[in-house]
Enzyme design. Structure first.
Site, short mmCIF file in Angstrom:
data_model
loop_
_atom_site.label_atom_id
_atom_site.label_comp_id
_atom_site.label_asym_id
_atom_site.label_seq_id
_atom_site.Cartn_x
_atom_site.Cartn_y
_atom_site.Cartn_z
N GLY A 1 -25.18 19.71 -54.28
CA GLY A 1 -25.51 21.13 -54.21
C GLY A 1 -25.58 21.77 -55.58
O GLY A 1 -26.42 22.65 -55.83
N LYS B 1 -14.99 18.12 -60.03
CA LYS B 1 -16.45 18.05 -59.92
C LYS B 1 -17.06 19.42 -60.20
O LYS B 1 -18.05 19.54 -60.93
CB LYS B 1 -16.86 17.58 -58.53
CG LYS B 1 -18.37 17.48 -58.33
CD LYS B 1 -18.76 17.48 -56.88
CE LYS B 1 -18.65 18.86 -56.28
NZ LYS B 1 -19.28 19.00 -54.95
N SER B 2 -16.48 20.47 -59.61
CA SER B 2 -17.04 21.81 -59.75
C SER B 2 -16.99 22.27 -61.20
O SER B 2 -17.95 22.86 -61.72
CB SER B 2 -16.28 22.80 -58.86
OG SER B 2 -16.43 22.45 -57.50
N GLU C 1 -14.17 23.90 -48.63
CA GLU C 1 -14.26 22.47 -48.90
C GLU C 1 -12.99 21.72 -48.49
O GLU C 1 -12.99 20.50 -48.40
CB GLU C 1 -14.56 22.22 -50.38
CG GLU C 1 -13.44 22.64 -51.32
CD GLU C 1 -13.89 22.59 -52.77
OE1 GLU C 1 -13.15 22.03 -53.59
OE2 GLU C 1 -14.97 23.11 -53.08
N SER D 1 -16.29 31.19 -50.16
CA SER D 1 -15.84 30.48 -51.36
C SER D 1 -15.84 31.34 -52.62
O SER D 1 -16.30 30.92 -53.68
CB SER D 1 -16.70 29.22 -51.59
OG SER D 1 -16.66 28.38 -50.47
N GLN E 1 -22.84 29.03 -54.14
CA GLN E 1 -23.66 28.49 -55.23
C GLN E 1 -24.87 29.37 -55.51
O GLN E 1 -25.43 29.33 -56.61
CB GLN E 1 -24.10 27.07 -54.90
CG GLN E 1 -22.95 26.07 -54.92
CD GLN E 1 -23.35 24.69 -54.44
OE1 GLN E 1 -24.37 24.51 -53.77
NE2 GLN E 1 -22.54 23.70 -54.75
#
Length: 441
Positions: free
Chosen positions: A99, A26-27, A322, A203, A176
């Site tokens: 996000g 996904k990222s 995560e 992260s 992010q």
């Protein structure tokens, strides 16, 4: 609460033994889609994840003028057109609970000449957006906040330009808030120097992932510590070259299946596990070994075997927050207590994950205390109950893991897993009940 939203998590009646193929990250899918939309020429993305989050990203990019089409299984992206001379008609983008959409796309909206309103699911209105607003305003972009300051909904009044230069941001709440500006920085009018001024930086591997994707797209990007020891990034303005990439499988989404091997004393193999990667999910190899599992590679396949020993763990999860819901589920099934720390930022995810995990694990018999930056989990005699997901895909999969060993565990809204793993339930049931091999006649 209606019975329609409750999913009876299946109990494993034997050790699992399955080969699992998880869809694209996904990222990485979000980053490549974004860069392809910002590039100078059309791009081709293979292995892109199709899930709620990536559909929302695709819709957002299309509303800004990009064209995304699937041909022969690959995603073809025609980039955004140049900003119009006169302001375009207002655009509204629904971010869901993603996000990457709510934090990344507003930066691209600044390069759109016109008003772009961002809204989302009700739970999205609780997620912090203050650093996004602050960076836009540092770049001279007007932002209107329609509700609570630093939260959705908001409108970006794009002028078609970002001046660049030095930008300071506090990304303590989410990495992010660094990646969003890095991804669009090459489109600024001058080089960008981005300095993190917060106390903690969660992260970091996700930011490393962003820098690596930029480099693969021909963007000059560097990471260093400044004279005061703060993390800083420099991005040179210029072209973003067209892309032709194959996206790695999502290693974080592989986690629940690997956890199933640990929980049942079985074996799970995940196909196409990359040799080197910036994905935080690669940390499962070390974490599960420390908990008593056997981890090895067979070519491009990663294998995990549960040994019947499931030890508690004391782990700094700051680089891979995560993974905490999956690890917490295993810690609740372990033989000794665990501490997972370094993840205060999880309070600003799809839900307050620390509070949610402490509440749900304690409810079923694993006394769990919230720490300032994590959780302390004391295993106990677990019992079936309703396991609330809080519209959070990783809470839902945590419930599924525990349900392998605990009868009558009912997960609320297992469908929320479609956010990142469209057929989680089907994959989970196939893992538990693989079809028997058929001999050729």
């Amino acid at each position: 609460m209606s019975s329609e939203v409750l999913w009876n998590a299946p109990v494993a009646d034997r050790p699992v033994d399955a080969l699992v193929r998880v869809p694209g990250s996904k990222s990485l899918t979000a980053r490549w889609m974004f860069l392809a939309a910002a590039a100078d020429e059309p791009s081709v993305l293979r292995g892109a994840l199709v899930s709620r989050d990536t559909r929302l990203m695709r819709d957002a990019l299309e509303r800004l003028g990009a064209v995304l089409e699937v041909e022969d299984g690959a995603l073809h992206v025609t980039p955004l057109p140049p900003p119009a001379e006169h302001p375009a008609e207002p655009v509204e983008i629904h971010t869901g609970l993603a996000g990457t959409v709510m934090r990344f796309v507003p930066m691209l909206a600044a390069l759109h000449h016109g008003d772009v309103r961002f809204t989302g699911d009700e739970a999205a209105f609780q997620r912090p957006m203050d650093a996004v607003v602050d960076v836009l305003r540092q770049q001279g972009v007007e932002v209107t906040e329609h509700g609570e300051p630093g939260r959705l909904p908001l409108t970006v009044h794009g002028t078609g330009r970002l001046p660049g230069g030095r930008v300071e941001v506090d990304a303590s709440a989410s990495s992010q808030f660094i990646s969003n500006l890095l991804l669009v920085a090459a489109r600024a009018e001058t080089d960008i120097e981005l300095v993190h001024v917060g106390e903690v930086l969660p992260s970091l591997p996700h930011i490393d992932m962003t820098v690596e994707t930029l480099r693969q797209a021909g963007v000059e990007a560097t990471h260093q510590l400044d004279a005061e020891g703060r993390h800083a990034w420099s991005v040179r303005h210029g072209a973003i070259r067209p892309l032709e990439v194959t996206i790695e499988p999502d290693l974080s989404n592989a986690g629940p299946f690997l956890a199933a091997a640990m929980a049942t004393g079985g074996t799970i193999a995940v196909d196409d596990w990359p040799e080197t990667t910036t994905q935080p999910g690669d940390a499962y190899r070390d974490l599960l070994t420390r908990m008593g599992g056997e981890v090895w590679r067979e070519g491009r396949t990663l294998c995990v075997r549960g040994t019947g020993t499931l030890r508690g763990i004391d782990a700094d999860m700051s680089a891979m927050g995560e993974l905490v819901p999956t690890m917490s589920a295993l810690c609740a099934l372990a033989e000794t207590p665990s501490r997972l720390t370094g993840v205060a930022h999880l309070r600003g995810h799809e839900t307050d994950r620390l509070k949610a995990l402490a509440t749900e694990l304690t409810k079923i018999g694993a006394r769990t205390s919230e720490l300032e930056d994590g959780l302390e989990i004391h295993p106990g005699e677990l019992r079936g109950d309703v396991f609330e997901s809080y519209e959070d895909h990783r809470m839902a999969t945590a419930g599924a893991i525990i349900g392998l060993r605990v009868p009558d565990l009912r997960v609320v809204d297992i469908g929320t897993t479609q956010k990142t793993l469209p057929d989680f339930v089907g994959m989970w049931l196939s893992m538990l009940h693989p079809e028997p091999a058929v001999d050729d006649a």
